[in-house]
Design a protein around this motif. Structure first.
Motif, short mmCIF file in Angstrom:
data_model
loop_
_atom_site.label_atom_id
_atom_site.label_comp_id
_atom_site.label_asym_id
_atom_site.label_seq_id
_atom_site.Cartn_x
_atom_site.Cartn_y
_atom_site.Cartn_z
N LEU A 87 60.12 96.74 23.07
CA LEU A 87 60.59 98.12 23.22
C LEU A 87 60.08 98.75 24.51
CD1 LEU A 87 61.91 100.56 21.69
CD2 LEU A 87 59.67 100.97 20.66
N ALA A 88 58.89 98.36 24.97
CA ALA A 88 58.23 99.04 26.07
C ALA A 88 58.52 98.34 27.40
CB ALA A 88 56.71 99.06 25.82
N PRO A 89 59.23 99.02 28.32
CA PRO A 89 59.52 98.40 29.63
C PRO A 89 58.24 97.96 30.35
CG PRO A 89 60.77 100.44 29.36
CD PRO A 89 59.82 100.37 28.19
N GLY A 90 57.14 98.69 30.17
CA GLY A 90 55.88 98.31 30.82
C GLY A 90 55.39 96.95 30.34
N MET A 91 55.54 96.69 29.05
CA MET A 91 55.14 95.38 28.50
C MET A 91 56.04 94.28 29.05
SD MET A 91 52.53 95.35 26.45
CE MET A 91 51.58 96.33 25.29
N VAL A 92 57.33 94.56 29.11
CA VAL A 92 58.27 93.54 29.61
C VAL A 92 57.96 93.21 31.07
CG1 VAL A 92 60.72 93.12 30.15
CG2 VAL A 92 60.07 94.09 27.93
N SER A 99 54.03 105.04 24.71
CA SER A 99 52.61 104.74 24.52
C SER A 99 52.29 103.30 24.91
CB SER A 99 52.21 104.99 23.06
OG SER A 99 52.33 106.36 22.78
N TRP A 100 53.12 102.36 24.46
CA TRP A 100 52.83 100.96 24.80
C TRP A 100 53.04 100.69 26.29
CZ3 TRP A 100 49.65 98.14 22.30
CH2 TRP A 100 49.55 98.21 20.91
N THR A 101 53.97 101.43 26.90
CA THR A 101 54.14 101.28 28.35
C THR A 101 52.90 101.78 29.08
OG1 THR A 101 56.55 101.27 28.37
CG2 THR A 101 55.48 102.11 30.34
N VAL A 157 64.01 94.20 27.53
CA VAL A 157 63.71 95.42 26.80
C VAL A 157 64.71 95.54 25.65
CG1 VAL A 157 63.63 97.94 26.92
CG2 VAL A 157 62.79 96.57 28.84
N GLY A 158 64.21 95.86 24.46
CA GLY A 158 65.10 96.03 23.30
C GLY A 158 64.29 96.45 22.10
N THR A 159 64.99 96.79 21.03
CA THR A 159 64.29 97.20 19.82
C THR A 159 64.70 96.33 18.63
OG1 THR A 159 63.91 98.97 18.21
CG2 THR A 159 65.99 99.06 19.44
N MET A 160 63.72 95.98 17.83
CA MET A 160 64.00 95.15 16.65
C MET A 160 64.80 95.92 15.60
SD MET A 160 60.33 94.94 14.71
CE MET A 160 59.30 94.70 16.14
N THR A 161 64.94 97.23 15.79
CA THR A 161 65.73 98.02 14.84
C THR A 161 67.24 97.88 15.11
OG1 THR A 161 65.50 99.93 16.31
CG2 THR A 161 63.92 99.76 14.51
N ASN A 209 54.19 99.15 14.06
CA ASN A 209 54.65 100.48 14.50
C ASN A 209 55.93 100.92 13.78
OD1 ASN A 209 53.65 99.34 17.71
ND2 ASN A 209 52.54 100.86 16.52
N ILE A 210 56.38 100.14 12.81
CA ILE A 210 57.60 100.50 12.05
C ILE A 210 57.17 101.11 10.71
CG2 ILE A 210 59.70 99.60 10.97
CD1 ILE A 210 59.88 99.06 13.90
N PRO A 211 57.62 102.33 10.40
CA PRO A 211 57.26 102.91 9.10
C PRO A 211 57.80 102.06 7.95
CG PRO A 211 58.30 104.55 10.54
CD PRO A 211 58.45 103.22 11.22
N LEU A 259 59.85 89.10 18.92
CA LEU A 259 60.24 90.52 18.90
C LEU A 259 58.99 91.40 18.89
CD1 LEU A 259 63.16 90.27 16.31
CD2 LEU A 259 63.27 90.16 18.82
N GLY A 260 58.88 92.25 19.90
CA GLY A 260 57.63 92.99 20.09
C GLY A 260 56.63 92.06 20.74
N CYS A 261 57.12 91.38 21.80
CA CYS A 261 56.34 90.29 22.42
C CYS A 261 55.16 90.81 23.22
CB CYS A 261 57.25 89.46 23.32
SG CYS A 261 57.98 90.45 24.66
N GLY A 262 55.13 92.13 23.54
CA GLY A 262 54.03 92.64 24.34
C GLY A 262 53.94 91.90 25.66
N PRO A 263 52.74 91.52 26.09
CA PRO A 263 52.58 90.86 27.39
C PRO A 263 53.02 89.40 27.40
CG PRO A 263 50.44 91.27 26.36
CD PRO A 263 51.46 91.87 25.45
N GLY A 264 53.54 88.89 26.28
CA GLY A 264 54.17 87.57 26.28
C GLY A 264 53.26 86.40 25.93
#
Ligand SMILES: C[S@@+](CC[C@H](N)C(=O)[O-])C[C@H]1O[C@@H](n2cnc3c(N)ncnc32)[C@H](O)[C@@H]1O
Length: 212
Positions: free
Chosen positions: A78-83, A11-13, A97-101, A121-123, A55-60
């Motif tokens: 997490l989203a390659p498109g954002m990176v 979705s974020w990509t 690309v990576g996940t904070m989890t 976006n983390i439950p 972490l979860g930098c989005g467009p930076g």
């Protein structure tokens, strides 16, 4: 714990370009957010424990904001498109690309962790494991700064920024977040809860903590 990550990533990509366009100057209109980011930058600079991960930098944009405040900082999303957008917009900075989890970082390496509107976006039941991960990668005395909406209920979004998406925005009561940070081994230094501005629908929380 991580079933939701694939939908979040896709979705974020899908919305990366449109989100980048809309959020490019967002910080210019968020004086409280900028104030907390500046305090974070000052505290991290005062204890030379290592670089900062956004972490979860989005467009930076926040990565660049901290870079301009003199921090050694890199972005993870997490989203390659954002990176891809972040790398193109800020070629002098590093984004992965990576996940904070489950961070691909050795223990105790960082002086700071920023999670600016990315734990949204983390439950809630998965936050303890995420905070344990922040604790693992931070050096003793390292700082963490969180920004998030104070939602009263879960929001599931199926359409956004002109695309069909499937994204959950979770409810994170600030008192509970503070408790969970304490359980993970952080001392909370400051909590700023502010009222929504004209563009927002919920109160906003900024929480700053230090690894004990
Ligand atoms: C609302 S955007 C915020 C982006 C940026 N921090 C900002 O303030 O503009 C949320 C970002 O968090 C990222 N994200 C969500 N879950 C993540 C996870 N588990 N690990 C890393 N990034 C994640 C999304 O891909 C998205 O880019």
């Amino acid at each position: 714990m991580t079933d939701y990550l694939a939908a979040t990533r896709e979705s974020w990509t899908a919305v990366a370009e449109a989100y980048a366009e809309e959020s490019r100057s967002a910080l210019d209109f968020k004086p409280f957010g900028r104030a907390m980011l500046r305090v974070f930058a000052e505290l991290v600079s005062a204890s030379p424990a290592g670089p900062v991960a956004d972490l979860g930098c989005g467009p930076g944009n926040t990565t660049e904001y901290l870079h301009r405040r003199g921090l050694e900082v890199f972005g993870v999303d997490l989203a390659p498109g954002m990176v891809a957008v972040a790398r193109r917009t800020y070629p002098h900075l590093s984004f992965e690309v990576g996940t904070m989890t489950a961070l691909d970082l050795p223990p105790g390496e960082l002086g700071g962790v920023l999670a600016w509107y990315s734990i949204v976006n983390i439950p809630l039941p998965d936050l303890p494991a995420v905070f344990d991960e922040f604790h693992r990668v931070l050096a003793p005395g390292g700082h963490v700064l969180l920004g998030f909406q104070v939602r009263t209920e879960l929001r599931h979004v199926t359409h956004g920024f002109g695309s069909e998406i499937s994204l959950d925005f979770h409810r994170h009561p600030p008192d509970r977040v503070v408790e969970l940070l304490g359980d993970a081994g952080f001392a909370v230094l400051a909590q700023l809860i502010r009222e929504p501005d004209e563009q927002e629908h919920s109160r906003q929380a900024h929480i700053l903590a230090r690894k004990r």
